[in-house]
Each structure stands twice: as C-alpha cells, then as structure tokens.
Design a protein around this motif. Structure first.
Motif, PDB file in Angstrom:
ATOM      1  N   LYS A 175       0.825  -1.206   0.000  1.00 20.27           N
ATOM      2  CA  LYS A 175       0.000   0.000   0.000  1.00 20.27           C
ATOM      3  C   LYS A 175       0.859   1.255   0.000  1.00 20.27           C
ATOM      4  CE  LYS A 175      -3.568  -2.831   2.015  1.00 20.27           C
ATOM      5  NZ  LYS A 175      -4.456  -3.152   3.157  1.00 20.27           N
ATOM      6  N   TRP A 176       2.063   1.103  -0.590  1.00 17.24           N
ATOM      7  CA  TRP A 176       2.968   2.223  -0.813  1.00 17.24           C
ATOM      8  C   TRP A 176       3.136   2.425  -2.314  1.00 17.24           C
ATOM      9  CZ3 TRP A 176       4.833   5.085   3.223  1.00 17.24           C
ATOM     10  CH2 TRP A 176       4.756   4.511   4.497  1.00 17.24           C
ATOM     11  N   VAL A 177       3.085   3.674  -2.757  1.00 16.25           N
ATOM     12  CA  VAL A 177       3.320   4.014  -4.152  1.00 16.25           C
ATOM     13  C   VAL A 177       4.727   4.594  -4.247  1.00 16.25           C
ATOM     14  CG1 VAL A 177       2.542   5.345  -6.142  1.00 16.25           C
ATOM     15  CG2 VAL A 177       0.875   4.491  -4.469  1.00 16.25           C
ATOM     16  N   ILE A 178       5.540   4.029  -5.125  1.00 15.12           N
ATOM     17  CA  ILE A 178       6.944   4.425  -5.236  1.00 15.12           C
ATOM     18  C   ILE A 178       7.065   5.640  -6.165  1.00 15.12           C
ATOM     19  CG2 ILE A 178       9.267   3.637  -5.772  1.00 15.12           C
ATOM     20  CD1 ILE A 178       7.802   2.135  -3.457  1.00 15.12           C
ATOM     21  N   GLU A 179       7.883   6.614  -5.746  1.00 16.89           N
ATOM     22  CA  GLU A 179       8.119   7.803  -6.567  1.00 16.89           C
ATOM     23  C   GLU A 179       9.614   8.062  -6.665  1.00 16.89           C
ATOM     24  OE1 GLU A 179       5.798  11.191  -5.442  1.00 16.89           O
ATOM     25  OE2 GLU A 179       3.943  10.246  -6.138  1.00 16.89           O
ATOM     26  N   ASN A 180      10.047   8.537  -7.834  1.00 17.93           N
ATOM     27  CA  ASN A 180      11.447   8.852  -8.061  1.00 17.93           C
ATOM     28  C   ASN A 180      11.849  10.134  -7.352  1.00 17.93           C
ATOM     29  OD1 ASN A 180      11.995   6.663  -9.750  1.00 17.93           O
ATOM     30  ND2 ASN A 180      11.381   7.781 -11.596  1.00 17.93           N
ATOM     31  N   GLY A 218      -1.198   6.779   1.258  1.00 17.82           N
ATOM     32  CA  GLY A 218      -2.131   7.895   1.382  1.00 17.82           C
ATOM     33  C   GLY A 218      -1.372   9.167   1.068  1.00 17.82           C
ATOM     34  N   SER A 219      -1.457  10.150   1.951  1.00 13.95           N
ATOM     35  CA  SER A 219      -0.705  11.395   1.736  1.00 13.95           C
ATOM     36  C   SER A 219       0.572  11.433   2.567  1.00 13.95           C
ATOM     37  CB  SER A 219      -1.585  12.601   2.081  1.00 13.95           C
ATOM     38  OG  SER A 219      -1.972  12.574   3.434  1.00 13.95           O
ATOM     39  N   ARG A 220       0.902  10.329   3.236  1.00 14.35           N
ATOM     40  CA  ARG A 220       2.121  10.269   4.050  1.00 14.35           C
ATOM     41  C   ARG A 220       3.292   9.848   3.184  1.00 14.35           C
ATOM     42  NH1 ARG A 220       4.067   5.642   7.415  1.00 14.35           N
ATOM     43  NH2 ARG A 220       5.838   6.437   8.590  1.00 14.35           N
ATOM     44  N   GLY A 222      -4.537  14.116   0.172  1.00 17.75           N
ATOM     45  CA  GLY A 222      -3.666  15.232  -0.142  1.00 17.75           C
ATOM     46  C   GLY A 222      -3.279  16.041   1.075  1.00 17.75           C
ATOM     47  N   GLY A 223      -3.244  15.417   2.216  1.00 17.16           N
ATOM     48  CA  GLY A 223      -2.848  16.093   3.454  1.00 17.16           C
ATOM     49  C   GLY A 223      -3.974  16.259   4.451  1.00 17.16           C
ATOM     50  N   GLY A 224      -5.183  15.951   4.031  1.00 20.75           N
ATOM     51  CA  GLY A 224      -6.313  16.023   4.962  1.00 20.75           C
ATOM     52  C   GLY A 224      -6.415  14.783   5.824  1.00 20.75           C
ATOM     53  N   THR A 225      -7.413  14.782   6.680  1.00 20.59           N
ATOM     54  CA  THR A 225      -7.586  13.646   7.591  1.00 20.59           C
ATOM     55  C   THR A 225      -8.514  12.585   7.032  1.00 20.59           C
ATOM     56  OG1 THR A 225      -9.377  14.818   8.727  1.00 20.59           O
ATOM     57  CG2 THR A 225      -7.134  15.065   9.613  1.00 20.59           C
ATOM     58  N   SER A 242     -14.824   9.947  -4.637  1.00 28.92           N
ATOM     59  CA  SER A 242     -14.220  10.466  -5.864  1.00 28.92           C
ATOM     60  C   SER A 242     -12.878   9.800  -6.118  1.00 28.92           C
ATOM     61  CB  SER A 242     -14.022  11.983  -5.756  1.00 28.92           C
ATOM     62  OG  SER A 242     -13.218  12.453  -6.822  1.00 28.92           O
ATOM     63  N   ASP A 243     -12.648   9.453  -7.396  1.00 28.39           N
ATOM     64  CA  ASP A 243     -11.384   8.815  -7.773  1.00 28.39           C
ATOM     65  C   ASP A 243     -10.206   9.764  -7.586  1.00 28.39           C
ATOM     66  OD1 ASP A 243     -10.304   6.301  -8.940  1.00 28.39           O
ATOM     67  OD2 ASP A 243      -9.552   7.662 -10.482  1.00 28.39           O
ATOM     68  N   ALA A 244     -10.476  11.062  -7.466  1.00 30.64           N
ATOM     69  CA  ALA A 244      -9.406  12.032  -7.230  1.00 30.64           C
ATOM     70  C   ALA A 244      -8.723  11.798  -5.891  1.00 30.64           C
ATOM     71  CB  ALA A 244      -9.961  13.455  -7.286  1.00 30.64           C
ATOM     72  N   TYR A 245      -9.364  11.040  -5.007  1.00 30.32           N
ATOM     73  CA  TYR A 245      -8.809  10.818  -3.670  1.00 30.32           C
ATOM     74  C   TYR A 245      -8.456   9.353  -3.434  1.00 30.32           C
ATOM     75  CZ  TYR A 245     -10.867  15.412  -3.186  1.00 30.32           C
ATOM     76  OH  TYR A 245     -11.199  16.736  -3.371  1.00 30.32           O
ATOM     77  N   LEU A 246      -8.282   8.609  -4.525  1.00 31.31           N
ATOM     78  CA  LEU A 246      -7.902   7.198  -4.395  1.00 31.31           C
ATOM     79  C   LEU A 246      -6.710   6.896  -5.294  1.00 31.31           C
ATOM     80  CD1 LEU A 246     -11.139   4.981  -4.483  1.00 31.31           C
ATOM     81  CD2 LEU A 246      -9.771   5.635  -2.497  1.00 31.31           C
ATOM     82  N   TRP A 247      -5.765   6.092  -4.789  1.00 27.20           N
ATOM     83  CA  TRP A 247      -4.766   5.498  -5.661  1.00 27.20           C
ATOM     84  C   TRP A 247      -5.210   4.076  -5.931  1.00 27.20           C
ATOM     85  CZ3 TRP A 247      -1.808   1.288  -6.504  1.00 27.20           C
ATOM     86  CH2 TRP A 247      -0.873   1.380  -7.549  1.00 27.20           C
TER      87      TRP A 247
END
Length: 415
Positions: free
Chosen positions: A298-303, A315-317, A341-344, A399-404
């Motif tokens: 449940k981690w998304v990898i970023e460069n 999530g947003s962490r 995106g930083g909300g709870t 909303s899909d805007a708040y899901l990975w």
C-alpha cells in the motif's frame, strides 16, 4: 560485513548440471572446414550465444566482458530448461543479468528462447519440462512491455527516458518483500538494477527481522547463490539479490510472504554490497521496468531528483529513502488507498457526486474495495482532475481524485 553464508546450492534433478562457458562463441568455421560441415552447437554453446546477444541488447558492449554461466536444471530428450546468467566480478559496480531459458532440439540443432521473448511463451506451451503452475505464468512472459512509451500512464525514470508499462496499469498485487506487520528501512530509493542507469527498477531494504519474503505468489528460481527470482502473473517478475541462506528453487511454488532468504552481502554472481540488505528489482516480460508509479503493498513508489533518492507514499504520508516503511500487506487489484492530499479524511456519499448526501468518511491511508465506477462531479487530487467516482463494496461512493488504484479509469468496470 561478515555474516552468515548460505548453504551450498543443491543440484536439482538427476539431469541437472552446471555448465560454464567463458567468452563469446566463435561463429566462423574452423580453418579448412566448410561451414555446412562444422558440428552443430552444443546446448551450452547455443544458450551462451543467445545469452550474449540478449545481454548486449540489455547492457551494451560491457556485456562482452561478463562471464556466461549456463545451468541446465531440467532436461529430457530434445528439451532443456535452466538459467543463463552474465556474471560480473565480485566488487564490481555492475550487477549480473540473467534469464530463464527454454531450449528445443529440432533436426539436431537447439532453438533457445529466454524469458521475455516471444519464443519463450510459445515453447513453454509445448515443453514437457514446464509444470502446470509455470505454464500460465510463462505464457505471459513473451514479448516486450505492452503499450507505447508515450501512452497515458508512462512515467519518467529520472534520466529523461520514459518507461513503457502495460497500458498505464501500474497495479502489481505485491506487498513489500519483507514481513507483513513489521517495519523495514528503505535504505535506497529507486535506482537501476545495476546502479544509476535507467530504468530505475530497484530498491534496497534492510533492518527489521532481516527476512526477505516473496512480494507475491509465483514460481521461484535460484539464479545463483544469493539471487532468487520469482515469476508472477500479469507478466511481472521480482528479483532478490545479496541474500544469505537463500532457498534452492527450480520452479518451486511460493505463496505471498514465503521465506526466500535473509538480507545479506552475497555477490556470488558479481556486483557489490556495502552492508547487508536485499537488492529488490521489478521486471515485466523479461526486462527491468521503472518502479515509479507502481505500488508495493500500500505504498506508491516515486522517483527523486537522482538515483537512490525518491520516496514512497501511503495515502498522503511520504517516507523518503532512509526511512522506515510499514508492511501493510498487498493491495488487491480492485482496491484503492485513500489519499486526501494532506487532509484527515474524505467524504463517502450515497451517489457519484457532491449533490448526494454524505454517508460517512474514509480516513487518509485507508484501504477501500471498489465494486464499480461511474462519472459524476469533477474533483482535483494528487493525480490530477477527474469526474470518475468509485462505488465501494459497502454501497457508498468516493471520488477517484482521492484514491490510488493504479489505473487511470475504472478499476473494476462501470456501474
């Protein structure tokens, strides 16, 4: 660092043999012998020739100085199966490369295919050496990555190149290669299998209980001491290198989380390790692919801005290289992780839009299961603006805007 060393690898099957050939195969006929009279290449020669060709395409001219190691682990009649590795010097800044191979002898000559080649999938469907659990996985290992390099969902690998993924579908179904329910340190962010070169396919993990586990179920193979490969579904393969006390496997079925070995510093096939860890690499259809945008658990990898930097998002962490990642387990292929995106939390509603009543909330980092999707009001989140809404299995909508989910579109069909 001194540490435990793995047991001597067992020979697998009465027909198994380790055959090593150093240097490239000469294609010219011996002096005074007509080309059509020279002996047909042996199995080892044929595999080595194909290995050097594939290595040259993957590594470049540097592969010519590597040492081919061909291990025939199964054979019967006109069929052979095994591993083909281009080993580098221990302590080298270049890692070894290797592939599984299948070979079929026709009219006295060996036809060889390495995983990730069209012939590999074709031969695997007919070979009596391929097991029932291997066959469907091997069928997905033939050919280059699906989709073009510029399709939606392609990710920069940090060097200016764009990685080609399976039509923008970044789901892996994998967990971290560690013990579920425990922390491990991501000592290095995305980097190449063999250093800084693209694609940035690899991560380094250490700490915790130091146990290395299969990220997803599949069939396992020992490429050499310290190096285990697991072939998964959907064309994916994972590599685990530098292991101590690793398993000896020749197509062994392993479940998700199965023990593969311990983090270590083994460099039997070459490369370097400056402290015990597992060098983890992601492949698709026989080639290393960039990890950025894919999920591990449940981690998304970023460069990052350079190799070995980067981060992971739950999530947003965000956790940067050098930080600890908790292994939440695998994310299902029809699940998503809430990213506010930083909300709870984000509202769950009774329909696909903000005009519908609120029916509860979903916390940042929560895992939700998607039943189907529909269009509704537009929103902007970490991954862009979308009007897509997901109906969860409890009947509420997010909303899909708040899901990975790993997919730029419905993850489980339309409602």
């Amino acid at each position: 660092m001194l540490g435990r060393t793995g047991p001597r690898l067992r020979r697998i099957g009465a027909a198994a043999a380790l055959l090593t050939l150093v240097g490239a195969l000469s294609l010219g006929a011996p002096g005074g012998v007509a080309a059509d009279e020279r002996p047909a290449p042996t199995l080892t020669d044929a595999v080595t020739e194909r290995l050097l060709e594939r290595g040259g395409a993957a590594v470049g001219t540097a592969a010519a100085g590597d040492t081919p190691r061909v291990a025939v682990t199964r054979s019967a009649g006109d069929w052979a199966f095994g591993t083909a590795v281009l080993a580098t010097e221990p302590g080298s800044d270049r890692m070894p490369h290797g592939w599984l191979f299948l070979a079929e002898r026709t009219r006295g000559e060996w036809r060889v295919a390495l995983e990730g080649e069209e012939g590999f999938a074709e031969i695997s469907g007919r070979s009596p050496l391929v097991g029932d659990r291997e066959r469907p996985l091997f069928a997905q290992q033939g050919g280059a990555q699906q989709g073009g390099a510029q399709q939606a969902g392609a990710q920069q690998d940090g060097s200016g190149e764009v990685g080609a993924y399976a039509n923008g579908d970044m789901r892996t179904g994998m967990a971290l290669p560690t013990t579920v329910g425990a922390d491990t340190v991501m000592t290095s962010g995305p980097h190449g299998w063999s250093g800084s070169a693209a694609p940035w396919s690899s991560l380094d993990f250490a700490g915790g209980d130091e146990v290395v586990r299969a990220a997803r179920q599949g069939t396992a193979y020992t490429m050499c001491r310290g190096w285990v490969r697991v072939v998964h579904d959907r064309g994916y393969t994972t590599d685990y290198y530098h292991l101590w006390s690793n398993i000896s496997a020749n197509g062994t079925w392993v479940g998700a989380g199965a023990f593969l070995g311990y983090t270590g510093t083994d460099v039997t096939c070459g490369g370097a390790a400056y402290g015990r860890h597992v060098h983890f690499g992601l492949m698709q259809n026989g080639s290393y692919v960039g990890l950025a945008g894919h999920n591990l658990g449940k981690w998304v990898i970023e460069n990052g801005a350079a190799a070995y930097q980067g981060s992971a998002l739950h999530g947003s962490r965000r956790v940067y290289a050098g930080g600890a990642l908790y292994n939440y387990g695998a994310l299902g292929l029809t699940q998503g992780v809430v990213d506010t995106g930083g909300g709870t939390s984000v509202n769950r509603r009774t329909g696909p839009g903000t005009g519908y009543p609120v029916a509860g909330s979903a916390a940042d980092g929560a895992t939700v299961s998607v039943a189907c999707s529909a269009n509704g009001t537009a929103h902007t989140g970490r991954y862009g603006t979308t009007s897509l809404w997901n109906r969860l299995t409890d009947g509420t909508w997010v909303s899909d805007a708040y899901l990975w989910t790993g997919v730029n579109g419905p993850v489980n069909g339309w409602c």
